[in-house]
Every structure is written in structure tokens, then in C-alpha cells.
Motif scaffolding. Structure first.
Motif, short mmCIF file in Angstrom:
data_model
loop_
_atom_site.label_atom_id
_atom_site.label_comp_id
_atom_site.label_asym_id
_atom_site.label_seq_id
_atom_site.Cartn_x
_atom_site.Cartn_y
_atom_site.Cartn_z
N ILE A 17 -2.64 -29.51 -28.55
CA ILE A 17 -2.21 -30.73 -27.84
C ILE A 17 -3.38 -31.70 -27.65
N GLY A 18 -4.49 -31.43 -28.34
CA GLY A 18 -5.58 -32.39 -28.35
C GLY A 18 -6.71 -32.13 -27.39
N MET A 19 -6.72 -30.97 -26.72
CA MET A 19 -7.84 -30.64 -25.85
C MET A 19 -8.99 -30.07 -26.68
N ALA A 20 -10.21 -30.24 -26.18
CA ALA A 20 -11.38 -29.67 -26.83
C ALA A 20 -11.70 -28.36 -26.15
N ALA A 21 -11.11 -27.28 -26.67
CA ALA A 21 -11.24 -25.96 -26.04
C ALA A 21 -12.61 -25.36 -26.34
N GLU A 22 -13.24 -24.84 -25.30
CA GLU A 22 -14.56 -24.24 -25.44
C GLU A 22 -14.58 -22.88 -24.74
N ALA A 23 -15.19 -21.89 -25.39
CA ALA A 23 -15.32 -20.55 -24.82
C ALA A 23 -16.70 -20.39 -24.22
N MET A 24 -16.76 -19.83 -23.02
CA MET A 24 -18.03 -19.55 -22.37
C MET A 24 -17.79 -18.58 -21.23
N SER A 25 -18.86 -18.02 -20.69
CA SER A 25 -18.72 -17.08 -19.58
C SER A 25 -18.29 -17.80 -18.31
N GLY A 26 -17.85 -17.01 -17.32
CA GLY A 26 -17.46 -17.59 -16.04
C GLY A 26 -18.59 -18.32 -15.34
N PRO A 27 -19.80 -17.71 -15.23
CA PRO A 27 -20.92 -18.43 -14.62
C PRO A 27 -21.30 -19.69 -15.39
N ALA A 28 -21.26 -19.62 -16.73
CA ALA A 28 -21.60 -20.79 -17.53
C ALA A 28 -20.58 -21.91 -17.33
N MET A 29 -19.33 -21.55 -17.06
CA MET A 29 -18.31 -22.57 -16.80
C MET A 29 -18.66 -23.37 -15.55
N PHE A 30 -19.14 -22.71 -14.49
CA PHE A 30 -19.54 -23.45 -13.30
C PHE A 30 -20.62 -24.47 -13.62
N GLN A 31 -21.63 -24.04 -14.34
CA GLN A 31 -22.75 -24.93 -14.67
C GLN A 31 -22.29 -26.09 -15.53
N ALA A 32 -21.36 -25.82 -16.47
CA ALA A 32 -20.87 -26.89 -17.35
C ALA A 32 -20.02 -27.89 -16.57
N LEU A 33 -19.22 -27.41 -15.62
CA LEU A 33 -18.46 -28.34 -14.77
C LEU A 33 -19.40 -29.17 -13.91
N GLN A 34 -20.44 -28.54 -13.43
CA GLN A 34 -21.38 -29.23 -12.54
C GLN A 34 -22.12 -30.34 -13.26
#
Length: 361
Positions: free
Chosen positions: A186-203
Motif C-alpha cells: 500500500i506504499g509504506m516504506a517497511a523497515e526491519a529493526m530491533s525494538g530498541p533500535a525502533m525507539f532511537q529511529a522514532l526519536q
């Protein structure tokens, strides 16, 4: 526990080290369990330690299992190869992480608009799924078991409100497994990463949104600090099975009673792990709303419809896969999903709908 504890112990950058085959001390086998999780992360980290302890107990102490968190011996995403190659005896992770090995593996963990936790266990143990699970993992010198489930996962943490499919297109979104393929369609840019890395990427803004597990685990990782919109339903993963996989040569070398002990340790934890998630997700969600100002939002019906069409395409592509085993796994999953799903209209779904009429929930 504080979020920084998980960020510290959850490093995914430590290189694998070659370790000896099962160590023997006075007739006791000493096994290394490598995991995809920070040590004691609420949810999967705790479940992994429970499994290590239960194998040790049910074996009468003849197998001593020592847990190594992600990054302590091998990176979290390296545990599959480490056990396959004999660097460690067993791992604790989720099938959703191993799509690069075979797309068929992904169905054993979760499926968009697919099986609930009880149905997932039912497929493997009563619908022929375990035999296919064994056959697929034997290709990689592994013997797999399900050993837990997070139950329904959530749709994710979003910086901004989602009103239509157009709001999702182009978003950098953390997810995994078949849910990532659905999101991409549906056009999202899906990315795989660990749970802790997700926090840092959102931040930092490297991600616009992401999903990991559910309120209990997600609150420990602090996502509410950087994204307040918490969406449901998590149609990408109506449940997410946790697995234990053991080096096949090691497992085959066990005496029959120890094989049974390892099998029962894994299988007996499925329900306790699943119900702990359910219980603690419920309590954590109340705290997120009351204390952290989290906004619970439902995906619009138009978004759910678009995701459903994308999910159907993902499953249809698996049916057309060039690997005959992947096709067989997919057909087995579909047959079980459709049979049990139709029954649930009258059974669990009927009960939940009736309760909602009377109780309001």
C-alpha cells in the motif's frame, strides 16, 4: 525496568564467536541459548528465561541452559545461523525474522488477517502444521517448537493521525515478516529493526511510525515518549508466535526422555506466556492512557479494507511460490484458517459479540 537497560543489553552489533559443542560436566550437558531479545525485556526476554529454566527443571538438571541475550554472543538476528551451525545449542526468537531463509517460515509465526494465538497452536498441533514446520527447519539443521505467543499485536505508534490510506503512503514504518510485505503493497516504506533500535529511529525521525509487540513490551521500550498515537487493530499480526529451535544434531543425540523434556518445556509454556502477555498488556494500556497521555486510535475502515486486499495478494503470491514446500505450507495454513475461522463465527466471536452487547466490551 528502565528503557535504557534494554538499549544497553540489546546491542545487535557483537560479532559471533565460535563456541564448543555441548559441554559436559560430570554427565551434565551445558547448553547455550541465544536470543533475539535484550535480557529480561518484558514479554519475549522474560519468556526466553522461563524456557531456559523449564528445560533445566524438566530434564532433572541433566541439561543446564544458560541464556545469552541479543549481542552477548551473537547479534539478535544472528541466532538462527548460530544454532544451525552449532555455535549454540538453541535459540529463542520469532519465525517472522527468518523470511530471508524462506518465505514459508513466516507463516509459522504470524500472518496478516490470519490466525489468533489459539488457532496458531491448533494448526501446528492438530492441523498438520508441525510436520511442515519440522520439514522446513530440517533444511537448516534445526528442530523447532512453538513456546509462546504475544496474542494480538498492535497497529503501531504514529506521530500523526491516520485518516486514510493516503496518509500511510511513503511513511517509514518499522514492522517485520509478512506484515512488511502487506505494508509495502500500500506504499509504506517497511523497515526491519530491533525494538530498541525502533525507539532511537522514532526519536531521530529516521522512522515515521512503527509497531513492535503491544502495550506491556512497548511501554518498557518507551515509544510513547516519541509518538502518542497508538493504533489498533494490529491486522498485520493477529498473533505472533515465539519459537525455540534446537540444533538438530544435538536434539537427535538426546536420549528419548530428554527429547520429551525439551519438547514439553517448549509446548507447556505456550499458554502461560500468551496469557501473561494478555494480562499485562491490559494493565499497561490503562497506564499508558492515564499516565502518559497516549491516544488510542482505530484505523479507519478504508485503511483496514486496503490492508486486507494487500494481505490477500501476499498470501496468493505464497501459493504461487516456486518452492513446493512453501506452497504446501501455505495451502495447509489456508485450509486450517478457513475451517476454524468459519467455526469461530459461532464460537469465540459469537461470545465476544454477545458480551459486548451486555457489558459494553
Amino acid at each position: 525496568m528502565e528503557r535504557r537497560t534494554f538499549l544497553t543489553t540489546g546491542s545487535f552489533g557483537v560479532a559471533a564467536s565460535t563456541l564448543a559443542a555441548p559441554a559436559l560436566a560430570q554427565g551434565i550437558m551445558q547448553w547455550k541459548m541465544v536470543t533475539a531479545w535484550p535480557k529480561n525485556l518484558p514479554g519475549p526476554g522474560i519468556a526466553a528465561q522461563m524456557l531456559a529454566d523449564r528445560i533445566t527443571a524438566l530434564s532433572g538438571g541433566r541439561i543446564e541452559v544458560k541464556l545469552f541475550a541479543a549481542g552477548e554472543l551473537v547479534p539478535g538476528r544472528g541466532v538462527f545461523d548460530a544454532v544451525s551451525e552449532g555455535t549454540a545449542e538453541l535459540y529463542h526468537a520469532v519465525p517472522a525474522y527468518w523470511g530471508s531463509k524462506s518465505k514459508g517460515i513466516l507463516l509459522f509465526g504470524s500472518q496478516p488477517f490470519g490466525l489468533r494465538a489459539d488457532e496458531q497452536f491448533g494448526w501446528l498441533y492438530h492441523g498438520g502444521g508441525q510436520e511442515l514446520y519440522d520439514e522446513m527447519y530440517a533444511r537448516f539443521n534445526l528442530k523447532p517448537f512453538l513456546c509462546g505467543n504475544s496474542g494480538p499485536q498492535w497497529g503501531g505508534w504514529f506521530r500523526n493521525e491516520i485518516r486514510s490510506v493516503d496518509d500511510l503512503r511513503g511513511l517509514k514504518f518499522r514492522t517485520t515478516g509478512l506484515a512488511s510485505e502487506m505494508a509495502s503493497k500500500i506504499g509504506m516504506a517497511a523497515e526491519a529493526m530491533s525494538g530498541p533500535a525502533m525507539f532511537q529511529a522514532l526519536q531521530t525521525g529516521a522512522l515515521d511510525a512503527g509497531e513492535f509487540i503491544g502495550p506491556w513490551t512497548d511501554s518498557a521500550l518507551g515509544y510513547f515518549q516519541v509518538a502518542k498515537n497508538y493504533y489498533w487493530p494490529g491486522v498485520g499480526e493477529p498473533s505472533s508466535a515465539e519459537e525455540c529451535a534446537i540444533n538438530k544434531d544435538v536434539f537427535n543425540g538426546l536420549q528419548d526422555d530428554l527429547k520429551q523434556a525439551v519438547s514439553l518445556a517448549s509446548e507447556s509454556l505456550y499458554n502461560p506466556v500468551w496469557t501473561e502477555y494478555t494480562t499485562k498488556h491490559a494493565a499497561s494500556l490503562q497506564k499508558l492512557v492515564r499516565d502518559e497521555g497516549v491516544l488510542i486510535r482505530k484505523f479507519p475502515d478504508s485503511v483496514i479494507d486496503a490492508l486486507g486486499k494487500a494481505a490477500a495478494e501476499v498470501v496468493d503470491e505464497l501459493r504461487q511460490d516456486g518452492d513446493s514446500l512453501v506452497k504446501e505450507i501455505t495451502e495447509s495454513f489456508i485450509t486450517y484458517r478457513d475451517s476454524v475461522g468459519r467455526y469461530m463465527t459461532y464460537a469465540d466471536n459469537g461470545q465476544m459479540n454477545a458480551r459486548a452487547v451486555v457489558m459494553g466490551y
